[in-house]
Design an enzyme around this catalytic site. Structure first.
Site, mmCIF file in Angstrom:
data_model
loop_
_atom_site.group_PDB
_atom_site.id
_atom_site.type_symbol
_atom_site.label_atom_id
_atom_site.label_comp_id
_atom_site.label_asym_id
_atom_site.label_seq_id
_atom_site.Cartn_x
_atom_site.Cartn_y
_atom_site.Cartn_z
ATOM 1 N N GLU A 18 -6.434 -3.839 0.470
ATOM 2 C CA GLU A 18 -7.007 -4.515 1.643
ATOM 3 C C GLU A 18 -6.321 -4.034 2.914
ATOM 4 O O GLU A 18 -5.273 -3.394 2.869
ATOM 5 C CB GLU A 18 -6.836 -6.043 1.530
ATOM 6 C CG GLU A 18 -8.051 -6.791 1.000
ATOM 7 C CD GLU A 18 -9.171 -6.926 2.036
ATOM 8 O OE1 GLU A 18 -9.073 -6.302 3.117
ATOM 9 O OE2 GLU A 18 -10.147 -7.637 1.752
ATOM 10 N N ASP A 204 -17.200 -8.133 3.727
ATOM 11 C CA ASP A 204 -15.750 -8.274 3.632
ATOM 12 C C ASP A 204 -15.137 -7.739 4.929
ATOM 13 O O ASP A 204 -15.618 -8.042 6.013
ATOM 14 C CB ASP A 204 -15.252 -7.532 2.386
ATOM 15 C CG ASP A 204 -13.935 -8.064 1.855
ATOM 16 O OD1 ASP A 204 -13.042 -8.382 2.657
ATOM 17 O OD2 ASP A 204 -13.777 -8.155 0.624
#
Length: 297
Positions: A18, A204
């Site tokens: 991430e 996302d």
């Protein structure tokens, strides 16, 4: 011109990669592995890799104007000295750590860090978006289940913010001088039917390019989308990983799009079909991105 060829920027898979972050000063890409509890750095020219283990799950990172990184961990906001590895507490977590943790975030042009939270039971919108400004933390009152997709328009007058389980991206008027958001409105709503054969994933992490287009990783959709200022799909890049998590622009010309991906909790069949799951990917694009701002203490 951009290439359709996807490259593997870092081949050792993360559990859940991430928050890719390009450091122009170091010519390096940073990113995190949330369940792996680590921060990673790749110096692209030399392929030199370094990682820092974390005591709790990192949700996002940002450059610190005085050096090192700001790290949003489950238990608070910290400064990481990337030379010594020393961690310094900047602010305690403002929530029940058994149910919430920090997630996606980004600094605005005046050096405020905007970082959201995820409500891990995922049955209510009890997450939010927080603003960390010169040591003070306040709730911006953006109720979500999973906060993602924080980004700012090129004129710095719009903030984007997504609620991933709702498959929804919202836009807000953004007052840069005062650090306030208002006039919430729908930017893009995606189909929520996960059983549909053409299911395209949910929004996302994201980033805005120099032409004010919003690039969004579509988790479980195996693709990255480039959206216009009106929310129209301008470009789709299909990926050799089903769960992209966030994008970042890097390289000297900011025309390399880096994409983190995840493999944690995915089925054996999916991982066999998408063996690059968890790797950091990259692709060259036509339009450069924007430099990332650092947190101003």
């Amino acid at each position: 011109m951009s290439s359709t060829e996807i490259h593997v920027a870092f081949e050792h898979p993360m559990q859940l990669g991430e928050c890719p972050l390009w450091s122009a000063g170091e010519s390096a890409l940073y990113w995190i592995d949330i369940p792996g509890k680590a921060i990673h750095r790749l110096q692209v020219a030399s392929s030199m890799h370094r990682s820092w283990p974390m005591p709790e799950e990192p949700g996002c990172i940002a450059m610190h104007a005085e050096g090192g990184l700001v790290v949003a961990l489950r238990n608070g906001l910290f400064r990481l000295n990337t030379e010594s590895g020393e961690m310094t507490l900047l602010h305690d977590a403002p929530y029940d750590e058994s149910k919430l943790r920090f997630n996606d975030g980004r600094c605005d042009a005046l050096g405020r860090l905007w970082t959201g939270t995820i409500y891990e039971p995922r049955d209510q919108q009890l997450g939010s978006l927080f603003c960390f400004e010169r040591g003070q933390l306040r709730d911006a009152a953006h109720p979500v289940t999973t906060s993602n997709g924080v980004a700012f328009s090129t004129d710095k007058r719009t903030m984007f913010h997504s609620n991933t389980p709702a498959h929804r991206i919202d836009a807000y008027d953004f007052d840069l001088a005062g650090g306030q958001t208002s006039n919430k409105r729908l930017f893009k709503q995606f189909d929520t039917d996960k059983s549909a054969p053409d299911y395209g994933g949910r929004p996302d992490g994201a980033a805005v390019d120099s032409e004010n287009a919003y690039w969004c990783a579509m988790f479980e959709g195996g693709r990255v989308l480039r959206l216009s200022a009106n929310g129209d799909i301008l470009q789709e890049i299909k990926l050799p990983a089903r769960c992209p998590t966030m994008v970042a622009f890097g390289g000297e010309d900011l025309r390399t799009l880096y994409i983190t991906t995840g493999r944690n909790g995915r089925s054996e069949a999916e991982l066999a079909q998408y063996p690059l799951s968890g790797c950091v990917l990259s692709i060259r694009v036509d339009v450069p991105g924007l430099p990332e701002f650092a947190y101003q203490a």
